[in-house]
Scaffold this motif. Sequence first.
Motif, PDB file in Angstrom:
ATOM      1  N   VAL A 225       0.842  -1.208   0.000  1.00 22.50           N
ATOM      2  CA  VAL A 225       0.000   0.000   0.000  1.00 22.50           C
ATOM      3  C   VAL A 225       0.871   1.249   0.000  1.00 22.50           C
ATOM      4  O   VAL A 225       0.614   2.209  -0.750  1.00 22.50           O
ATOM      5  CB  VAL A 225      -0.961  -0.008   1.203  1.00 22.50           C
ATOM      6  CG1 VAL A 225      -1.693   1.326   1.310  1.00 22.50           C
ATOM      7  CG2 VAL A 225      -1.968  -1.151   1.079  1.00 22.50           C
ATOM      8  N   GLU A 226       1.929   1.251   0.801  1.00 26.83           N
ATOM      9  CA  GLU A 226       2.815   2.413   0.850  1.00 26.83           C
ATOM     10  C   GLU A 226       3.508   2.657  -0.485  1.00 26.83           C
ATOM     11  O   GLU A 226       3.673   3.815  -0.903  1.00 26.83           O
ATOM     12  CB  GLU A 226       3.849   2.209   1.961  1.00 26.83           C
ATOM     13  CG  GLU A 226       3.262   2.331   3.355  1.00 26.83           C
ATOM     14  CD  GLU A 226       4.219   1.874   4.438  1.00 26.83           C
ATOM     15  OE1 GLU A 226       5.383   1.539   4.088  1.00 26.83           O
ATOM     16  OE2 GLU A 226       3.812   1.827   5.613  1.00 26.83           O
ATOM     17  N   ARG A 229       0.887   4.275  -2.716  1.00 23.66           N
ATOM     18  CA  ARG A 229       0.647   5.655  -2.307  1.00 23.66           C
ATOM     19  C   ARG A 229       1.792   6.570  -2.756  1.00 23.66           C
ATOM     20  O   ARG A 229       1.564   7.691  -3.228  1.00 23.66           O
ATOM     21  CB  ARG A 229       0.529   5.736  -0.784  1.00 23.66           C
ATOM     22  CG  ARG A 229      -0.699   5.098  -0.214  1.00 23.66           C
ATOM     23  CD  ARG A 229      -1.908   6.027  -0.296  1.00 23.66           C
ATOM     24  NE  ARG A 229      -3.000   5.434   0.464  1.00 23.66           N
ATOM     25  CZ  ARG A 229      -3.835   4.511   0.005  1.00 23.66           C
ATOM     26  NH1 ARG A 229      -3.692   4.067  -1.234  1.00 23.66           N
ATOM     27  NH2 ARG A 229      -4.797   4.018   0.750  1.00 23.66           N
ATOM     28  N   THR A 234      -3.971   4.392  -6.458  1.00 23.32           N
ATOM     29  CA  THR A 234      -4.851   3.729  -5.513  1.00 23.32           C
ATOM     30  C   THR A 234      -4.422   2.272  -5.409  1.00 23.32           C
ATOM     31  O   THR A 234      -3.792   1.720  -6.321  1.00 23.32           O
ATOM     32  CB  THR A 234      -6.326   3.805  -5.954  1.00 23.32           C
ATOM     33  OG1 THR A 234      -6.473   3.166  -7.222  1.00 23.32           O
ATOM     34  CG2 THR A 234      -6.799   5.244  -6.050  1.00 23.32           C
ATOM     35  N   CYS A 253      -6.145  -0.102   2.153  1.00 24.41           N
ATOM     36  CA  CYS A 253      -6.634  -0.235   0.772  1.00 24.41           C
ATOM     37  C   CYS A 253      -7.776   0.741   0.487  1.00 24.41           C
ATOM     38  O   CYS A 253      -8.580   1.052   1.366  1.00 24.41           O
ATOM     39  CB  CYS A 253      -7.114  -1.665   0.510  1.00 24.41           C
ATOM     40  SG  CYS A 253      -5.772  -2.832   0.225  1.00 24.41           S
ATOM     41  N   ASP A 254      -7.839   1.178  -0.766  1.00 20.88           N
ATOM     42  CA  ASP A 254      -8.922   2.072  -1.194  1.00 20.88           C
ATOM     43  C   ASP A 254     -10.197   1.302  -1.488  1.00 20.88           C
ATOM     44  O   ASP A 254     -11.300   1.842  -1.353  1.00 20.88           O
ATOM     45  CB  ASP A 254      -8.495   2.848  -2.436  1.00 20.88           C
ATOM     46  CG  ASP A 254      -7.300   3.745  -2.164  1.00 20.88           C
ATOM     47  OD1 ASP A 254      -7.485   4.783  -1.520  1.00 20.88           O
ATOM     48  OD2 ASP A 254      -6.180   3.384  -2.582  1.00 20.88           O
ATOM     49  N   LYS A 393     -10.274   7.610  -7.022  1.00 19.78           N
ATOM     50  CA  LYS A 393      -9.756   8.987  -6.978  1.00 19.78           C
ATOM     51  C   LYS A 393      -9.838   9.677  -8.346  1.00 19.78           C
ATOM     52  O   LYS A 393      -8.964  10.435  -8.730  1.00 19.78           O
ATOM     53  CB  LYS A 393      -8.306   9.005  -6.487  1.00 19.78           C
ATOM     54  CG  LYS A 393      -8.079   8.297  -5.157  1.00 19.78           C
ATOM     55  CD  LYS A 393      -8.703   9.053  -3.993  1.00 19.78           C
ATOM     56  CE  LYS A 393      -8.211   8.548  -2.629  1.00 19.78           C
ATOM     57  NZ  LYS A 393      -8.624   7.178  -2.307  1.00 19.78           N
TER      58      LYS A 393
END
Length: 482
Positions: A225-226, A229, A234, A253-254, A393
């Motif tokens: 995830v990092e 990001r 996403t 998580c998105d 997003k």
Amino acid sequence: MTTLLITGATIIDGVADKPLTDSAILIDGGRIKAIGHREALDVAPHVRTLDLAGKFVIPGLMNANVHLLVNASLETLLRFEGRYEALIEEAAQVALKAGMTTVFDTWGPRRALINVRDRIESGETVGSRIRCAGNIIGFDGPFSPDFFGKAAEIASSWFVDRVNAAWVENSGRHLMWMTPEQVGAEVSRYIERGIDFVKYGATEHGAMAAGAFLQFSERTQQAIVEAGRAAGRTVQAHSTTVEGLRMSIEAGCDLITHCNMTGPVPIPVETLDLFERTQCGAVIFPVTEAGLAHVKGAVSDLEWTMWSAGDKNARRLIGSGAPILLGNDGGVFAKELLREPWLKATWNGMPEQEALGRLATGHFAWLRAMEEKGMPAMDLLHAATRNIARAYKLDTDLGTLEVGKIADMVVLDKDPLEAADHYRSIHAVIKGGVSVDLDALPERPLLTAELAPPLEEEANFKRFLVHGTRLPGCPSCISGGH
């Protein structure tokens, strides 16, 4: 791009609680310039006007989880070797014809998807707008135990490796051996190859234990995830257990794909609360009542307990406060595959009207299934438009009909707020302010083409064993099957 004025229609913009009547939409440069009463709009003389009296205009439909090259069988990938982009382009046109102006491909051959994505984006070819993840981080290719491992026993190792490499590159199962830092670095390298978002396997794909095994530790999931990001992407997870689901949400998580499928165990209340607190997108796989009846009669008891729990989860997620997203693993299946008797004993063998996984129609089955489970009509529209744009997003440009946004919309003959089946009544599709020639799609039918006519020899073909009554003998040796 030309200017277009849409008048006469009832506008369901995805923002207001109620439809807008007696309003017009002015489109200029591919975006919405104004929405309001016709007399109040500043419209230049001789602007092209589209009178849609009696029709209903909604935002362009979206699909949070498709596979534009889902038909990754040995036969298909051999037959179309070197032409995978043509199959993806065909599928993108099937999606657009069905009202989906934007789709998110969550598993497929990265380079081929990106090439088609870019051609559609530039206007070189027509199709639904594509955003893609390439491979699912941690999964191996089509010809592996994660998907269709039997192919590796039949095809040459050269072809098997060639196909698997096209999907996997540096993002496969070997990552499971690595430290979180090493996995994060590999994900960053994969992102640099041009994917639009990251998808990883929180749980395995059923190769070993029907999806019950955890694919990555909590620390490794956080590292993935990092990495996403840091690159402005996403991140989403494939999850098939209640622990995999919890870990994915806590990792940040998105959205979570098919989050209602948690094996035979329902989602705990605390995880439902976690969905609401984090506003993580919940991509649900719902099945209509008729579809569930087919599945119950076709699959094993073990599989049925999983589908039954998934149905309960879908119903509970509706009232959970989680943002619900339409997604269906939609893809184009080769006609010869759809004829296979074994397919009918799977969830993909549901009757066409109920079949969730069809790219051309599965989203309509999704909407009707969620309607049957009690989801309000306006929430259905949001699940197919606004919620998806927000989760990815992209809501600055997509998901609702608002001034400044890209002019993606679907014109329906019937009011979708009256019945979910009315989404099928597509009158027109407008993408980026341009009317789509629906009758021309797909432009080059491949998997959607009719099967070749029978050979002359087929009339004289006699099977060694016929379907039907078995011959005397050991039933494990002579099945009488094909």
